[in-house]
Write an enzyme that holds these catalytic residues in place. Structure first.
Site, PDB file in Angstrom:
ATOM      1  N   LYS A  22      49.223-105.295 -17.541  1.00 45.16           N
ATOM      2  CA  LYS A  22      49.288-106.719 -17.926  1.00 45.16           C
ATOM      3  C   LYS A  22      50.722-107.111 -18.300  1.00 45.16           C
ATOM      4  O   LYS A  22      51.238-108.128 -17.837  1.00 45.16           O
ATOM      5  CB  LYS A  22      48.368-106.983 -19.127  1.00 45.16           C
ATOM      6  CG  LYS A  22      48.580-108.348 -19.762  1.00 45.16           C
ATOM      7  CD  LYS A  22      47.706-108.571 -20.964  1.00 45.16           C
ATOM      8  CE  LYS A  22      48.308-108.187 -22.279  1.00 45.16           C
ATOM      9  NZ  LYS A  22      49.377-109.060 -22.789  1.00 45.16           N
ATOM     10  N   ASN A  23      51.350-106.289 -19.141  1.00 45.39           N
ATOM     11  CA  ASN A  23      52.666-106.696 -19.634  1.00 45.39           C
ATOM     12  C   ASN A  23      53.764-106.578 -18.583  1.00 45.39           C
ATOM     13  O   ASN A  23      54.858-107.119 -18.760  1.00 45.39           O
ATOM     14  CB  ASN A  23      53.042-105.877 -20.879  1.00 45.39           C
ATOM     15  CG  ASN A  23      52.216-106.292 -22.080  1.00 45.39           C
ATOM     16  OD1 ASN A  23      51.470-107.267 -22.022  1.00 45.39           O
ATOM     17  ND2 ASN A  23      52.343-105.562 -23.175  1.00 45.39           N
ATOM     18  N   CYS A 116      50.625-116.941 -33.472  1.00 46.39           N
ATOM     19  CA  CYS A 116      49.323-116.447 -33.050  1.00 46.39           C
ATOM     20  C   CYS A 116      48.783-115.571 -34.163  1.00 46.39           C
ATOM     21  O   CYS A 116      49.460-115.307 -35.143  1.00 46.39           O
ATOM     22  CB  CYS A 116      49.389-115.741 -31.710  1.00 46.39           C
ATOM     23  SG  CYS A 116      50.030-114.100 -31.807  1.00 46.39           S
ATOM     24  N   ARG A 121      55.710-114.675 -34.828  1.00 43.77           N
ATOM     25  CA  ARG A 121      56.253-114.491 -33.472  1.00 43.77           C
ATOM     26  C   ARG A 121      57.255-115.585 -33.042  1.00 43.77           C
ATOM     27  O   ARG A 121      56.951-116.439 -32.203  1.00 43.77           O
ATOM     28  CB  ARG A 121      55.122-114.350 -32.461  1.00 43.77           C
ATOM     29  CG  ARG A 121      54.189-113.219 -32.814  1.00 43.77           C
ATOM     30  CD  ARG A 121      53.164-112.959 -31.757  1.00 43.77           C
ATOM     31  NE  ARG A 121      53.695-112.207 -30.621  1.00 43.77           N
ATOM     32  CZ  ARG A 121      52.932-111.806 -29.604  1.00 43.77           C
ATOM     33  NH1 ARG A 121      51.673-112.098 -29.580  1.00 43.77           N
ATOM     34  NH2 ARG A 121      53.462-111.124 -28.615  1.00 43.77           N
ATOM     35  N   ASP A 307      50.581-101.927 -29.566  1.00 43.51           N
ATOM     36  CA  ASP A 307      49.377-102.309 -28.819  1.00 43.51           C
ATOM     37  C   ASP A 307      48.305-101.220 -28.824  1.00 43.51           C
ATOM     38  O   ASP A 307      47.224-101.422 -28.280  1.00 43.51           O
ATOM     39  CB  ASP A 307      49.742-102.686 -27.371  1.00 43.51           C
ATOM     40  CG  ASP A 307      50.448-104.043 -27.303  1.00 43.51           C
ATOM     41  OD1 ASP A 307      50.472-104.754 -28.318  1.00 43.51           O
ATOM     42  OD2 ASP A 307      50.972-104.378 -26.222  1.00 43.51           O
ATOM     43  N   ARG A 399      41.533-111.036 -21.843  1.00 38.66           N
ATOM     44  CA  ARG A 399      42.945-111.367 -21.623  1.00 38.66           C
ATOM     45  C   ARG A 399      43.691-110.165 -21.069  1.00 38.66           C
ATOM     46  O   ARG A 399      44.650-110.333 -20.306  1.00 38.66           O
ATOM     47  CB  ARG A 399      43.609-111.795 -22.943  1.00 38.66           C
ATOM     48  CG  ARG A 399      43.249-113.193 -23.392  1.00 38.66           C
ATOM     49  CD  ARG A 399      44.162-113.627 -24.519  1.00 38.66           C
ATOM     50  NE  ARG A 399      45.511-113.177 -24.227  1.00 38.66           N
ATOM     51  CZ  ARG A 399      46.387-112.747 -25.124  1.00 38.66           C
ATOM     52  NH1 ARG A 399      46.074-112.737 -26.392  1.00 38.66           N
ATOM     53  NH2 ARG A 399      47.587-112.351 -24.780  1.00 38.66           N
TER      54      ARG A 399
END
Ligand code: UD1
Length: 420
Positions: A22-23, A116, A121, A307, A399
């Site tokens: 994803k990243n 968030c 952030r 993560d 997500r």
């Protein structure tokens, strides 16, 4: 809205294939804005975040097709320099369209992403880097307005209070590919996803050296061309499934992994009692001995990834002894603590630390996902808990995990989706 329901207590067994990262894919899709020529991206995970980025590309005037893991991006005649609040506010990674739009179109108007659940952030490092390339930047009505008739290479230090920034490095690196002269990014993020972006940019004709290290050198070129690229495997999905194997005392073989991206995770899981054997691009993960409490501190790559913090906390919550988990990247990223405690865990938060006292057994409960990795930690806890767990708000999980419940089902887990 859907929820996931899990009947805990099954030892997971079998093989599972890891999806594309994803990243890595999100900034790589943004990088296609640097050219008018077609780009083909392979091994693209079908995630909510991927689809958000594709919507942003369409809103900026790209033609996008997504079929069987392959995204093709080509240009229409109508290009826009405005990335709208409605799209950018749903996903922070969309802020990395700023660098490519500005470099290609000489101006950009990109919504500020906002905060968030895992913390404030800020985007100061992104703006510092883009400004250092000579852009004029103002902030008005929640939007960053940037313009520069010609970006100019410069030397910029991108270290922040919490270390380097992944997406700020991506943003500045992308902008610098079309700047005049040489840019040197110091304290660049070293994450494999940044290096994968650099590899794609190089295929597009960019001149980049040092990616994957804290100093990246970029020699600007006049233009970039279309390119084809295959996304690296998702190291966080791999790490999450490694924990799934250990937490259920299972025996899983994880295919399509880059072992070299998982050093810190492998090290910590082995310290906790895992046996991890490597063959080509697969890892077999099971318990070697009884689980043992370990201390974990999250750090920028190659340190232990933030993560994976929530997932390792689930594992420690059923491991005898006391473990201290310290969060150095997002000191407020502990939303999962209260939910794990609802399942019978004994976790106490003290500032950036969580003190986990392992319990013999978790018990299934209705819990709520608050963010992407927190939701993964609740699914892991549900796999080992006695009885039934339901995890609501699983759009967070969607997500960043492709077909998570199907992959777990293949491994034998009793997990299914229900309407809330
Ligand atoms: C990326 C990852 C995310 C991961 C994070 C840290 C993507 C799409 N997301 O997010 O999954 O958790 O890296 O590994 O790749 N910071 C500043 N100023 C800035 C930018 C960041 O102070 O301008 C701070 C952040 O608040 C945080 C730290 O720097 O404390 C690291 O954040 P950063 O690496 O930027 O995270 P992202 O790139 O947004």
């Amino acid at each position: 809205m859907d929820k996931l329901v899990i009947e805990g207590g099954v030892k997971l067994k079998g093989e599972v294939v890891i999806s594309g990262s994803k990243n890595a894919v999100l900034p790589i899709l943004a990088a296609t804005l640097l050219t008018d020529e077609p780009c083909v991206i392979k091994n693209v995970p079908n995630l909510r975040d991927t689809n958000t980025m594709l919507k942003i590309l369409r809103s900026l005037g790209k033609n996008v097709e997504f079929n069987k893991g392959i995204v093709t991006v080509s240009s229409t005649r109508h290009t826009s320099f405005i990335a709208d609040y409605k799209l950018v506010s749903t996903m922070r990674a969309s802020f990395c369209v700023l660098g490519p739009i500005l470099a290609k179109l000489k101006k950009a108007k990109v919504s500020l992403p906002g905060g968030c659940i895992i913390g404030v952030r800020p985007v100061d490092l992104h703006l510092k880097g883009i400004k250092s390339l000579g852009a004029d930047i103002t902030i008005e009505s929640g939007y960053v307005h940037a313009k520069a008739s010609q970006l100019k290479g410069s030397q910029v230090y991108l270290g922040g209070v919490y270390g380097s920034s992944v997406l700020a490095t991506d943003n500045v690196m992308m902008a610098a590919t079309l700047a005049k002269g040489e840019t040197i990014i110091e304290s660049a993020a070293c994450e494999p996803e940044v290096a994968d972006l650099a590899e794609f940019l190089i295929k597009m004709g960019a001149k980049i050296k040092g990616h994957g290290t804290p100093i990246i050198e970029i020699e600007g070129v006049r233009q970039l061309h279309g390119a084809e690229h295959s996304i690296i495997p998702d190291r966080i999905e791999a790490g999450t499934l490694m924990v799934a194997s250990l937490i259920t005392k299972g025996d899983i073989t994880i295919k399509n992994v880059f072992y070299q991206h998982l050093g810190a995770v492998v090290d910590k899981l082995e310290e906790a009692g895992a046996s991890i054997s490597k063959t080509d691009s697969s890892l077999r993960v099971r318990l070697k001995r009884k689980l043992k409490a370990i201390n974990v501190t999250t750090l920028p790559y190659p340190g232990f990834p933030t993560d994976m913090q929530a997932q390792i906390m689930s594992l420690m919550s059923i491991t005898p002894g006391i473990s201290v988990i310290t969060e150095k990247i997002y000191p407020d990223r502990f939303m999962h603590v209260a939910e794990l405690n609802r399942m019978g865990a004994h976790i106490q938060r003290e500032g950036p630390h969580a003190i986990v006292e392992g319990v013999k057994q978790l018990s299934g409960a209705p819990v709520m996902a608050s963010d992407l990795r927190a939701s993964a930690s609740l699914v892991l806890a549900g796999l080992v808990a006695r009885g039934r767990t339901s995890v609501s708000r699983i759009y967070h999980l969607e997500r960043g995990y492709e077909n998570m419940e199907k992959k777990l089902q293949v491994l034998g887990a009793k997990i299914w989706r229900e309407k809330e």
